[in-house]
Motif scaffolding. Sequence first.
Motif, PDB file in Angstrom:
ATOM      1  N   LEU A  41       0.844  -1.188   0.000  1.00 48.90           N
ATOM      2  CA  LEU A  41       0.000   0.000   0.000  1.00 48.90           C
ATOM      3  C   LEU A  41       0.883   1.241   0.000  1.00 48.90           C
ATOM      4  O   LEU A  41       1.706   1.425   0.897  1.00 48.90           O
ATOM      5  N   ASP A  42       0.725   2.065  -1.013  1.00 43.21           N
ATOM      6  CA  ASP A  42       1.483   3.307  -1.118  1.00 43.21           C
ATOM      7  C   ASP A  42       0.747   4.453  -0.432  1.00 43.21           C
ATOM      8  O   ASP A  42       1.319   5.161   0.372  1.00 43.21           O
ATOM      9  N   ARG A  43      -0.549   4.597  -0.769  1.00 48.68           N
ATOM     10  CA  ARG A  43      -1.330   5.663  -0.148  1.00 48.68           C
ATOM     11  C   ARG A  43      -2.815   5.523  -0.482  1.00 48.68           C
ATOM     12  O   ARG A  43      -3.172   4.882  -1.453  1.00 48.68           O
ATOM     13  N   ILE A  44      -3.631   6.165   0.354  1.00 51.39           N
ATOM     14  CA  ILE A  44      -5.067   6.277   0.119  1.00 51.39           C
ATOM     15  C   ILE A  44      -5.384   7.765   0.076  1.00 51.39           C
ATOM     16  O   ILE A  44      -5.058   8.493   1.016  1.00 51.39           O
ATOM     17  N   LEU A  45      -5.997   8.189  -1.019  1.00 55.66           N
ATOM     18  CA  LEU A  45      -6.359   9.594  -1.200  1.00 55.66           C
ATOM     19  C   LEU A  45      -7.870   9.743  -1.159  1.00 55.66           C
ATOM     20  O   LEU A  45      -8.592   8.904  -1.706  1.00 55.66           O
ATOM     21  N   GLU A  53     -21.100  14.195   4.139  1.00 54.67           N
ATOM     22  CA  GLU A  53     -22.272  13.409   4.532  1.00 54.67           C
ATOM     23  C   GLU A  53     -23.341  13.450   3.440  1.00 54.67           C
ATOM     24  O   GLU A  53     -24.129  12.519   3.321  1.00 54.67           O
ATOM     25  N   ASP A  54     -23.344  14.526   2.658  1.00 57.60           N
ATOM     26  CA  ASP A  54     -24.420  14.709   1.682  1.00 57.60           C
ATOM     27  C   ASP A  54     -23.923  14.775   0.237  1.00 57.60           C
ATOM     28  O   ASP A  54     -24.686  15.104  -0.660  1.00 57.60           O
ATOM     29  N   GLU A  55     -22.653  14.453   0.010  1.00 56.21           N
ATOM     30  CA  GLU A  55     -22.080  14.414  -1.333  1.00 56.21           C
ATOM     31  C   GLU A  55     -21.148  13.213  -1.436  1.00 56.21           C
ATOM     32  O   GLU A  55     -20.694  12.673  -0.433  1.00 56.21           O
ATOM     33  N   SER A  56     -20.853  12.831  -2.658  1.00 57.14           N
ATOM     34  CA  SER A  56     -19.934  11.705  -2.878  1.00 57.14           C
ATOM     35  C   SER A  56     -18.481  12.131  -2.704  1.00 57.14           C
ATOM     36  O   SER A  56     -18.125  13.261  -3.028  1.00 57.14           O
ATOM     37  N   ASN A  57     -17.696  11.224  -2.185  1.00 52.41           N
ATOM     38  CA  ASN A  57     -16.238  11.356  -2.195  1.00 52.41           C
ATOM     39  C   ASN A  57     -15.689  10.314  -3.152  1.00 52.41           C
ATOM     40  O   ASN A  57     -16.310   9.272  -3.369  1.00 52.41           O
ATOM     41  N   THR A  58     -14.522  10.585  -3.682  1.00 48.13           N
ATOM     42  CA  THR A  58     -13.795   9.600  -4.468  1.00 48.13           C
ATOM     43  C   THR A  58     -12.577   9.166  -3.671  1.00 48.13           C
ATOM     44  O   THR A  58     -11.808  10.011  -3.195  1.00 48.13           O
ATOM     45  N   VAL A  59     -12.438   7.870  -3.509  1.00 46.54           N
ATOM     46  CA  VAL A  59     -11.281   7.307  -2.816  1.00 46.54           C
ATOM     47  C   VAL A  59     -10.390   6.671  -3.876  1.00 46.54           C
ATOM     48  O   VAL A  59     -10.848   5.852  -4.672  1.00 46.54           O
ATOM     49  N   THR A  60      -9.124   7.071  -3.873  1.00 43.52           N
ATOM     50  CA  THR A  60      -8.141   6.523  -4.794  1.00 43.52           C
ATOM     51  C   THR A  60      -7.067   5.840  -3.963  1.00 43.52           C
ATOM     52  O   THR A  60      -6.473   6.467  -3.083  1.00 43.52           O
ATOM     53  N   VAL A  61      -6.863   4.550  -4.229  1.00 42.21           N
ATOM     54  CA  VAL A  61      -5.883   3.766  -3.481  1.00 42.21           C
ATOM     55  C   VAL A  61      -4.768   3.380  -4.439  1.00 42.21           C
ATOM     56  O   VAL A  61      -5.019   2.852  -5.520  1.00 42.21           O
ATOM     57  N   LEU A  62      -3.542   3.639  -4.044  1.00 46.25           N
ATOM     58  CA  LEU A  62      -2.383   3.334  -4.866  1.00 46.25           C
ATOM     59  C   LEU A  62      -1.575   2.214  -4.205  1.00 46.25           C
ATOM     60  O   LEU A  62      -1.129   2.341  -3.070  1.00 46.25           O
ATOM     61  N   TRP A  63      -1.458   1.110  -4.940  1.00 46.37           N
ATOM     62  CA  TRP A  63      -0.672  -0.050  -4.523  1.00 46.37           C
ATOM     63  C   TRP A  63       0.558  -0.152  -5.429  1.00 46.37           C
ATOM     64  O   TRP A  63       0.516   0.301  -6.572  1.00 46.37           O
TER      65      TRP A  63
END
Length: 115
Positions: A41-45, A53-63
Amino acid sequence: MTGQIIYVVDRVVLQPGYAKDFVEAYGREYAPTARDRGMTLDRILVSPPIWFEDESNTVTVLWTLPGQAAWWKAAIEGRHDPGLAAWWTKMDYMIVERSRSMAGTVEDVDGLCDV
């Protein structure tokens, strides 16, 4: 071929209000199985960098993986692990969309093409 890194990028768009829960579950439940397959695991952004709470987030995971052999090993093991598919199914209610891509640095591409 030593020293070449393959980057695996998981991008997950979450339903509003679920980003933090997803990141915690990913770290607790998914990440150990990825490490067992040789991934680092390099990082989670998190974008934007706020727990909405009321909008979407984008999670980007770098391996990262150390070259083609490690990538093939991880990919094959992952495809034959029914627990991974079950985990993603369990998380489905949190997810709007998800994707996975692979990349290498421009300096490594020629060597990574030599399979």
